[in-house]
Design an enzyme around this catalytic site. Structure first.
Site, PDB file in Angstrom:
ATOM      1  N   SER A 566      34.681  34.139  39.487  1.00 10.86           N
ATOM      2  CA  SER A 566      35.965  33.836  39.051  1.00 10.86           C
ATOM      3  C   SER A 566      36.659  33.332  37.250  1.00 10.86           C
ATOM      4  O   SER A 566      35.571  34.289  36.672  1.00 10.86           O
ATOM      5  CB  SER A 566      36.512  33.524  39.916  1.00 10.86           C
ATOM      6  OG  SER A 566      37.854  33.462  39.880  1.00 10.86           O
ATOM      7  N   ASP A 649      37.535  43.734  45.433  1.00 11.02           N
ATOM      8  CA  ASP A 649      38.207  43.020  44.839  1.00 11.02           C
ATOM      9  C   ASP A 649      39.741  43.260  43.298  1.00 11.02           C
ATOM     10  O   ASP A 649      38.963  43.833  42.988  1.00 11.02           O
ATOM     11  CB  ASP A 649      37.660  42.175  43.986  1.00 11.02           C
ATOM     12  CG  ASP A 649      37.593  40.659  42.833  1.00 11.02           C
ATOM     13  OD1 ASP A 649      38.992  40.491  43.270  1.00 11.02           O
ATOM     14  OD2 ASP A 649      37.022  40.567  42.474  1.00 11.02           O
ATOM     15  N   HIS A 681      35.983  39.177  46.219  1.00 14.29           N
ATOM     16  CA  HIS A 681      36.230  38.246  45.876  1.00 14.29           C
ATOM     17  C   HIS A 681      35.256  37.503  46.606  1.00 14.29           C
ATOM     18  O   HIS A 681      34.849  36.756  44.795  1.00 14.29           O
ATOM     19  CB  HIS A 681      37.200  37.373  45.539  1.00 14.29           C
ATOM     20  CG  HIS A 681      37.673  36.944  44.147  1.00 14.29           C
ATOM     21  ND1 HIS A 681      37.786  37.575  42.854  1.00 14.29           N
ATOM     22  CD2 HIS A 681      37.682  35.428  43.560  1.00 14.29           C
ATOM     23  CE1 HIS A 681      37.470  37.005  42.119  1.00 14.29           C
ATOM     24  NE2 HIS A 681      38.185  35.358  42.680  1.00 14.29           N
TER      25      HIS A 681
END
Length: 704
Positions: A566, A649, A681
């Site tokens: 991320s 995602d 994610h």
């Protein structure tokens, strides 16, 4: 990006840790004493190194609740099966002062406790219906037989009504709903934003709160409290029963909702707490004028006061989280933590209603705090906030209060969650559950040490450093810089099923995990400083931390790597272009690579507007899309890089990973794409997680 509020429950399953040596859970974690970079003590062991398979065989422990007399704990344990690629969760009861656990459930499927009645019977939710069993798990009886499954259930205190959630078709945006004569079509038609969220497209259905009468196992017709509006309650995608509350007199319901749709929904974090009067059907907004997240409404045990968590700023999902207090019928809303320079994770009332206990990140850990509830609500002389626990561990949840202390869940970087007693007098943790003791008895210890570094601006920068088993300071070790996601989420004593620092160290690597700019636990300003500065001071903090650790003789500076997901994946992409030869290998999972295309495809635009400054067409944000944009530094990439990307995602859409991999390939850089088409994610499938781990370590073996 930052995972706050209700997301935390899901994150605890996939990503959390601790500190110190991997002690037996019956040992008391020592209080933190921070010293400047002391020597690492080598602890030899003939136990085996932790493997990814071992990690997924650990029991996943959760505290459910205490029995009304405060003497027994009901807790859950989920066990993952490689054969079924699924986890099975069951309930147990054990005396909190010590004793053998008794199984309460063994049936396939998960149970959730709703309450323990005055007769000691346990009311629970199982496969969408209400059930009842005796305190020892005997005489299980099904109470309801509903056509649709009940979710997020809250029983009214007088037991005459049930509050629950149900999905409702509001907008016909999916072609089978829009054109019923074409049932085999699969087309979505949108006229506004918020058309997808997290890992699914909006199909026009919204989860709403319903209330129904309940008597003798029969449910009356449910009333939709949102009357077919395009709003979610509980919040999407991670909200649950914590978004609902009954008034103590059973005459009213509280629910959390963001009453916005389309672009407004995508641009705002303004959830409110609504009061629904059961008799009149009238709705009022208890948090009118409070523009950020307002969540987790909870009445005091006496019932005359309401507390909730509140963020101040609309569009800022990682804003300071405060505890707000309101007397029944009074308009005054008192911020109990306004004068305190940290942010609240979660809270619970004391049994007498005179205190509120809460958890919060502080200096690389998550600890217990308490605040006295004033007799009269006034902004003069705000109550003192006291930290009541201290140690090299995280307090990940408060289960309940007993005479003399709290029952909590806790982790360390080298220890998965168990349930503990926290004694107010001794200020120590004592294990109640020991689910994973046998497993850890055969796992080699990985020493953990705190380390301080001077950042480039002179600030003290704290990091956790995890060392391999049988660490020998006379040898040299490959070393990894761990880059945390969020960006405003803490690196503490968490324990993860994927980003597990103990697992990485067990394979022979030293891991350094800095508390760089943007992490809670070091003051509100430190947390806020990352917004608008993604590629600035936080990246310099990472370089300062790895440069400082590299001065140690046992760090092999020819074998340094950087890994993260991320914002951590973004950090890896940025570091690849500015590291000036430090690193020999990179791994980026669901990282942001091209800030322009990311802004054009991500779903929670409030986050992008706050942390990036706004859209790419606004010249005021030029730095975000140039100097702080990894794609602008691609010509300096000179080290192997592995890119991992989830196909579902929508927070960091698939194009980010594909763009990065394609750029590396075309530049002739050794690179690899690990594509997980069914993951979002995170990586939630056990089999996929095993592949993830194998590819992770295969890449490091090849490149370091």
């Amino acid at each position: 990006m930052t995972y706050t509020k209700n997301m935390l429950g899901a994150l605890l399953v996939m990503s959390i840790t601790t500190l110190g040596h991997a002690q037996n859970s019956k040992d008391v974690p020592q209080r933190i004493k921070r010293t400047k970079n002391t020597e690492v003590v080598n602890i030899s062991s003939d136990r085996k190194a932790l493997t990814a398979e071992d990690l997924w065989k650990l029991g996943r422990v959760s505290g459910e609740r205490l029995t009304p007399d405060g003497k027994n704990l009901i807790y859950g344990v989920a066990q993952y099966s490689f054969e079924t690629n699924a986890a099975e969760r069951n309930l147990f009861v054990v005396p909190i002062k010590g004793g053998n656990p008794t199984p309460l459930t063994t049936e396939a499927g998960s149970e959730t406790i709703l309450e323990i009645n005055s007769q000691g019977e346990i009311i629970y939710l199982y496969k969408g219906d209400l059930w009842k069993m005796q305190a020892d798990g005997a005489q299980k009886t099904k109470l309801t037989d509903t056509e649709g499954k009940l979710s997020d259930v809250k029983l009214s205190p007088d037991k005459k009504h049930i509050l629950y959630s149900k999905s409702v078709l509001v907008n016909a945006v999916h072609s089978p709903d829009k054109y019923q004569d074409l049932p085999k079509s699969d087309v979505y038609v949108y006229d506004d934003l918020a058309f997808r969220h997290w890992d699914s497209f909006n199909d026009g259905r919204f989860t709403h709160p319903f209330v129904a009468s309940y008597a003798d196992g029969k449910l009356g017709e449910g009333i939709d409290l949102l009357e077919g509006k395009p709003y979610y309650s509980p919040q999407a995608p991670f909200g649950g029963a914590e978004d609902f509350a009954w008034s103590p007199d059973s005459k009213a319901i509280l629910y959390v909702a963001k009453k916005k749709a389309g672009k407004e929904y995508a641009l705002s974090t303004n959830t409110d707490i609504y009061h629904y009067d059961l008799a009149s059907g009238q709705v009022s907004n208890l948090t009118e004028g409070m523009n950020g997240y307002d969540t987790h409404p909870s009445f005091s045990p006496v019932g005359n006061r309401l507390a909730w968590l509140s963020m101040k700023t609309d569009g800022y999902e990682a804003d300071k989280n405060d505890i707000i207090l309101k007397d029944d019928g009074d308009k005054i809303r008192l911020n109990l933590t306004a004068h305190w320079d940290e942010t609240v994770n979660a809270f619970t009332w004391s049994r007498d209603g005179k205190k509120i206990y809460f958890t919060a990140p502080v200096k690389g850990t998550v600890q217990l705090f308490e605040v006295q509830v004033p007799n009269k609500l006034t902004t003069k002389g705000l109550p003192k906030i006291t930290q009541i626990s201290e140690g090299e561990f995280d307090i990940t949840g408060i289960v309940g209060e007993y005479d003399g202390g709290l029952v909590v869940t806790s982790t360390r970087l080298t220890r998965a969650a168990e349930v503990y007693r926290y004694d107010f007098k001794s200020r120590e943790l004592s294990a109640i559950t020991t689910v994973n003791d046998d497993a850890y008895a055969h796992i080699a210890e990985t020493p953990v040490k705190g380390r301080f570094t001077k950042a480039t601006d002179g600030q003290d920068l704290f990091s956790w450093v995890v060392y391999p088993p049988d660490f020998d300071p006379t040898k040299k070790y490959p070393t990894l810089l761990y880059c945390q996601g969020g960006p405003q989420s803490a690196v503490t004593q968490f324990y993860s099923l994927r980003w597990n620092l103990q697992l990485i160290a067990s394979q022979g690597y030293i891991v350094i995990a800095p508390n760089r700019r943007g992490m809670p636990g070091w003051g509100v300003k430190w947390n806020e400083d990352i917004s608008g500065d993604w590629g600035g001071q936080p990246i310099r903090d990472y370089l300062s931390a790895i440069d400082d650790l590299s001065t140690e003789s046992y760090v092999d500076t020819a074998r340094l790597g950087a890994v993260g997901a991320s914002y951590g994946g973004y950090s890896v992409f940025m570091l690849a272009g500015v590291h000036e030869g430090r690193f020999k290998s990179f791994i980026s999972h669901c990282g942001l690579f091209n800030m322009t295309s990311w802004y054009g495809t991500t779903e929670e635009l409030f986050f992008a507007n706050k942390d990036l400054g706004g859209p790419y067409w606004d010249s005021a944000n030029e730095q975000t899309y140039t100097a702080f944009n990894p794609i602008k530094h691609i010509e300096k990439w000179d080290a192997p890089i592995m890119v991992i990307q989830g196909g579902k995602d929508f927070r960091v859409p698939i194009g980010q990973g594909l763009e990065a991999f394609q750029a590396a390939q075309l530049r002739g850089i050794k690179s690899r794409l690990v594509y997980l088409p069914e993951e979002n994610h995170w990586v939630l499938s056990g089999h996929n997680a095993q592949v993830w781990q194998r590819e992770f370590f295969r890449w490091l073996a090849e490149t370091l």
